[in-house]
Design a protein around this motif. Structure first.
Motif, PDB file in Angstrom:
ATOM      1  N   LEU A 242       0.864  -1.185  -0.096  1.00  0.00           N
ATOM      2  CA  LEU A 242       0.266   0.160  -0.255  1.00  0.00           C
ATOM      3  C   LEU A 242       0.701   1.335   0.257  1.00  0.00           C
ATOM      4  O   LEU A 242       1.933   1.151   0.648  1.00  0.00           O
ATOM      5  CB  LEU A 242      -0.676   0.050   0.837  1.00  0.00           C
ATOM      6  CG  LEU A 242      -1.474  -0.972   1.271  1.00  0.00           C
ATOM      7  CD1 LEU A 242      -2.363  -1.088   2.793  1.00  0.00           C
ATOM      8  CD2 LEU A 242      -2.667  -1.093   0.416  1.00  0.00           C
ATOM      9  N   ASP A 243       0.117   2.290  -0.582  1.00  0.00           N
ATOM     10  CA  ASP A 243       1.301   3.813  -0.213  1.00  0.00           C
ATOM     11  C   ASP A 243       0.717   4.165   1.354  1.00  0.00           C
ATOM     12  O   ASP A 243      -0.141   4.193   1.408  1.00  0.00           O
ATOM     13  CB  ASP A 243       0.305   4.460  -1.360  1.00  0.00           C
ATOM     14  CG  ASP A 243       0.779   3.941  -3.040  1.00  0.00           C
ATOM     15  OD1 ASP A 243       2.192   3.269  -3.245  1.00  0.00           O
ATOM     16  OD2 ASP A 243       0.375   4.304  -4.222  1.00  0.00           O
ATOM     17  N   GLY A 244       2.075   5.073   1.182  1.00  0.00           N
ATOM     18  CA  GLY A 244       2.072   5.230   2.677  1.00  0.00           C
ATOM     19  C   GLY A 244       3.154   5.617   3.104  1.00  0.00           C
ATOM     20  O   GLY A 244       3.807   6.586   1.562  1.00  0.00           O
ATOM     21  N   VAL A 245       2.912   6.536   4.211  1.00  0.00           N
ATOM     22  CA  VAL A 245       4.406   7.230   4.409  1.00  0.00           C
ATOM     23  C   VAL A 245       4.519   6.614   5.313  1.00  0.00           C
ATOM     24  O   VAL A 245       3.834   6.193   6.790  1.00  0.00           O
ATOM     25  CB  VAL A 245       3.952   8.865   4.872  1.00  0.00           C
ATOM     26  CG1 VAL A 245       2.847   9.142   5.494  1.00  0.00           C
ATOM     27  CG2 VAL A 245       6.004   9.549   5.490  1.00  0.00           C
ATOM     28  N   THR A 246       6.104   6.059   5.844  1.00  0.00           N
ATOM     29  CA  THR A 246       6.728   5.336   6.402  1.00  0.00           C
ATOM     30  C   THR A 246       7.183   6.463   7.641  1.00  0.00           C
ATOM     31  O   THR A 246       8.553   6.721   7.693  1.00  0.00           O
ATOM     32  CB  THR A 246       7.674   4.167   6.123  1.00  0.00           C
ATOM     33  OG1 THR A 246       6.810   4.009   4.982  1.00  0.00           O
ATOM     34  CG2 THR A 246       8.340   3.182   7.472  1.00  0.00           C
ATOM     35  N   VAL A 247       7.274   5.937   9.446  1.00  0.00           N
ATOM     36  CA  VAL A 247       8.160   6.821  10.438  1.00  0.00           C
ATOM     37  C   VAL A 247       8.442   6.008  11.128  1.00  0.00           C
ATOM     38  O   VAL A 247       7.610   5.000  11.585  1.00  0.00           O
ATOM     39  CB  VAL A 247       6.681   8.318  10.940  1.00  0.00           C
ATOM     40  CG1 VAL A 247       7.612   8.769  12.286  1.00  0.00           C
ATOM     41  CG2 VAL A 247       5.595   8.646   9.288  1.00  0.00           C
ATOM     42  N   LYS A 248       9.626   6.690  11.604  1.00  0.00           N
ATOM     43  CA  LYS A 248      10.082   5.207  13.199  1.00  0.00           C
ATOM     44  C   LYS A 248      10.184   6.110  14.022  1.00  0.00           C
ATOM     45  O   LYS A 248      10.356   7.426  14.731  1.00  0.00           O
ATOM     46  CB  LYS A 248      11.048   5.528  12.355  1.00  0.00           C
ATOM     47  CG  LYS A 248      12.012   4.189  11.198  1.00  0.00           C
ATOM     48  CD  LYS A 248      13.587   4.140  11.682  1.00  0.00           C
ATOM     49  CE  LYS A 248      14.428   2.796  10.932  1.00  0.00           C
ATOM     50  NZ  LYS A 248      14.102   2.335   8.956  1.00  0.00           N
ATOM     51  N   TYR A 249       9.319   5.495  15.235  1.00  0.00           N
ATOM     52  CA  TYR A 249       8.873   6.390  16.555  1.00  0.00           C
ATOM     53  C   TYR A 249      10.763   7.464  16.853  1.00  0.00           C
ATOM     54  O   TYR A 249      10.366   8.049  17.302  1.00  0.00           O
ATOM     55  CB  TYR A 249       8.586   4.904  17.329  1.00  0.00           C
ATOM     56  CG  TYR A 249       8.970   5.546  18.436  1.00  0.00           C
ATOM     57  CD1 TYR A 249       8.241   5.998  19.465  1.00  0.00           C
ATOM     58  CD2 TYR A 249       9.934   5.369  19.896  1.00  0.00           C
ATOM     59  CE1 TYR A 249       8.118   6.397  21.062  1.00  0.00           C
ATOM     60  CE2 TYR A 249      10.229   5.344  21.423  1.00  0.00           C
ATOM     61  CZ  TYR A 249       8.601   6.651  21.834  1.00  0.00           C
ATOM     62  OH  TYR A 249       8.806   6.704  22.987  1.00  0.00           O
ATOM     63  N   GLU A 250      11.671   6.396  17.014  1.00  0.00           N
ATOM     64  CA  GLU A 250      13.100   6.955  17.310  1.00  0.00           C
ATOM     65  C   GLU A 250      13.486   8.297  16.514  1.00  0.00           C
ATOM     66  O   GLU A 250      13.356   9.042  17.204  1.00  0.00           O
ATOM     67  CB  GLU A 250      14.117   5.993  17.064  1.00  0.00           C
ATOM     68  CG  GLU A 250      13.979   4.312  17.427  1.00  0.00           C
ATOM     69  CD  GLU A 250      12.924   3.456  17.343  1.00  0.00           C
ATOM     70  OE1 GLU A 250      13.150   2.925  18.101  1.00  0.00           O
ATOM     71  OE2 GLU A 250      12.684   3.875  16.228  1.00  0.00           O
ATOM     72  N   ASP A 251      13.334   8.377  15.175  1.00  0.00           N
ATOM     73  CA  ASP A 251      12.839   9.349  14.744  1.00  0.00           C
ATOM     74  C   ASP A 251      12.119  10.734  14.856  1.00  0.00           C
ATOM     75  O   ASP A 251      12.190  11.805  15.037  1.00  0.00           O
ATOM     76  CB  ASP A 251      12.563   9.043  12.841  1.00  0.00           C
ATOM     77  CG  ASP A 251      14.228   8.963  12.810  1.00  0.00           C
ATOM     78  OD1 ASP A 251      15.220   8.516  13.250  1.00  0.00           O
ATOM     79  OD2 ASP A 251      14.105   8.514  11.365  1.00  0.00           O
ATOM     80  N   LEU A 252      10.940  10.110  15.327  1.00  0.00           N
ATOM     81  CA  LEU A 252       9.795  11.062  15.965  1.00  0.00           C
ATOM     82  C   LEU A 252      10.084  11.599  16.974  1.00  0.00           C
ATOM     83  O   LEU A 252       9.614  13.208  17.332  1.00  0.00           O
ATOM     84  CB  LEU A 252       8.291  10.767  15.595  1.00  0.00           C
ATOM     85  CG  LEU A 252       7.080  11.389  16.259  1.00  0.00           C
ATOM     86  CD1 LEU A 252       6.651  11.922  15.631  1.00  0.00           C
ATOM     87  CD2 LEU A 252       5.731  10.158  16.841  1.00  0.00           C
ATOM     88  N   THR A 253      10.676  11.040  17.784  1.00  0.00           N
ATOM     89  CA  THR A 253      10.982  11.637  18.911  1.00  0.00           C
ATOM     90  C   THR A 253      11.958  12.774  19.123  1.00  0.00           C
ATOM     91  O   THR A 253      12.187  13.929  19.849  1.00  0.00           O
ATOM     92  CB  THR A 253      11.463  10.142  20.363  1.00  0.00           C
ATOM     93  OG1 THR A 253      12.585   9.417  19.804  1.00  0.00           O
ATOM     94  CG2 THR A 253      10.179   9.401  21.034  1.00  0.00           C
TER      95      THR A 253
END
Length: 283
Positions: free
Chosen positions: A196-207
């Motif tokens: 599926l198309d979407g955006v991938t985010v890492k929790y470590e990057d978010l914090t």
């Protein structure tokens, strides 16, 4: 033209790699389909393009949802657990009557789910809704069939860190069972991410850099980024308690807290090593 052929070749290679990976991480007895089902929509949707945040439990989905819910146009409520809402006909003829309208029991449940999402948008006056229930990672194919135009945020966290977080939260939990549970969630996320198309985010990057990551997400959702999103503690996000999402002191602090140090390679359970490597946490 050459760039287009190259991009297509890259996508095909990623999908082949994804198929091999999914087979490697597949939990025993669980069959992972390689193609999303065709849409089964016998009724229109009030919410045509909802957003589903797909993640494992204990991956930071509550943090991301309160950040998104702080946006003036985005409604990200507590966990909705849509898959637990069932339609049960009370008379023998009920299914035949609804079937004559082209409405199966599954489709009736989809109508109920859709109405709940629409209710949230109407009650808040917002126009984008995000459901962050971790259980959605286990039914992503059904979600895809119910909402062909749905959008997706894939939230990753180091799988071994997820295991440790679950064990810290649940007293007397069996480690092997927790590893199997986490494997099911992350396998679902990865299967959806490959198809599926979407955006991938890492929790470590978010914090580490919440501004940068929320800017990427807002760009994907086609809404302008708002700096006030980072001050999520200034907004009301509804109940912060068990079943509704994370209820830890970190969330209640109203501020983005730094992630814990990543587990060492030796701390990664064998069952999770392949997907941990695929997500870039192991070399």
């Amino acid at each position: 033209m050459q760039d287009g052929r190259r991009d297509n070749a890259i996508k095909k290679a990623l999908r082949r790699r994804g198929a091999h990976l999914l087979e490697a991480v597949r939990p025993p007895g669980v069959a992972l389909k390689r193609k999303a089902p065709l849409p089964n929509r016998s009724a229109s949707r009030l919410v045509d393009s909802p957003v589903f945040l797909l993640s494992s439990v204990r991956s930071g989905s509550t943090l991301l949802r309160v950040l998104l819910n702080s946006h003036s146009r985005v409604r990200a409520p507590h966990e909705l657990h849509l898959r637990t809402l069932k339609v049960e006909p009370s008379r023998e003829f009920s299914e035949d009557v609804m079937g004559a309208l082209g409405l199966t029991r599954v489709e009736l449940e989809h109508l109920l789910w859709d109405r709940i999402l629409h209710h949230e948008l109407l009650s808040t006056g917002k126009d984008v809704i995000v459901d962050k229930t971790p259980g959605n990672a286990l039914i992503w194919q059904r979600i895809c069939a119910a909402w062909p135009n749905a959008r997706y945020i894939f939230l990753q966290r180091h799988p071994a860190a997820v295991v440790e977080s679950v064990l810290n939260r649940r007293k007397n939990a069996d480690r092997d069972e927790v590893v199997k549970e986490v494997l099911a969630y992350v396998s679902g996320v990865e299967a959806a991410r490959m198809l599926l198309d979407g955006v991938t985010v890492k929790y470590e990057d978010l914090t580490a850099d919440p501004a940068k990551e929320t800017q990427r997400i807002c760009a994907y959702l086609d809404v302008p980024w708002e700096e006030s999103m980072l001050d999520y503690g200034a907004k009301d996000h509804g109940p912060i308690k068990p079943v509704f999402g994370d209820w830890s002191k970190n969330i209640k602090s109203g501020k983005v807290q730094a992630a814990r140090p990543l587990p060492s390679a030796e701390e990664v359970p064998e069952e999770l090593r392949e997907i941990t490597r695929a997500w870039g946490y192991l070399s």
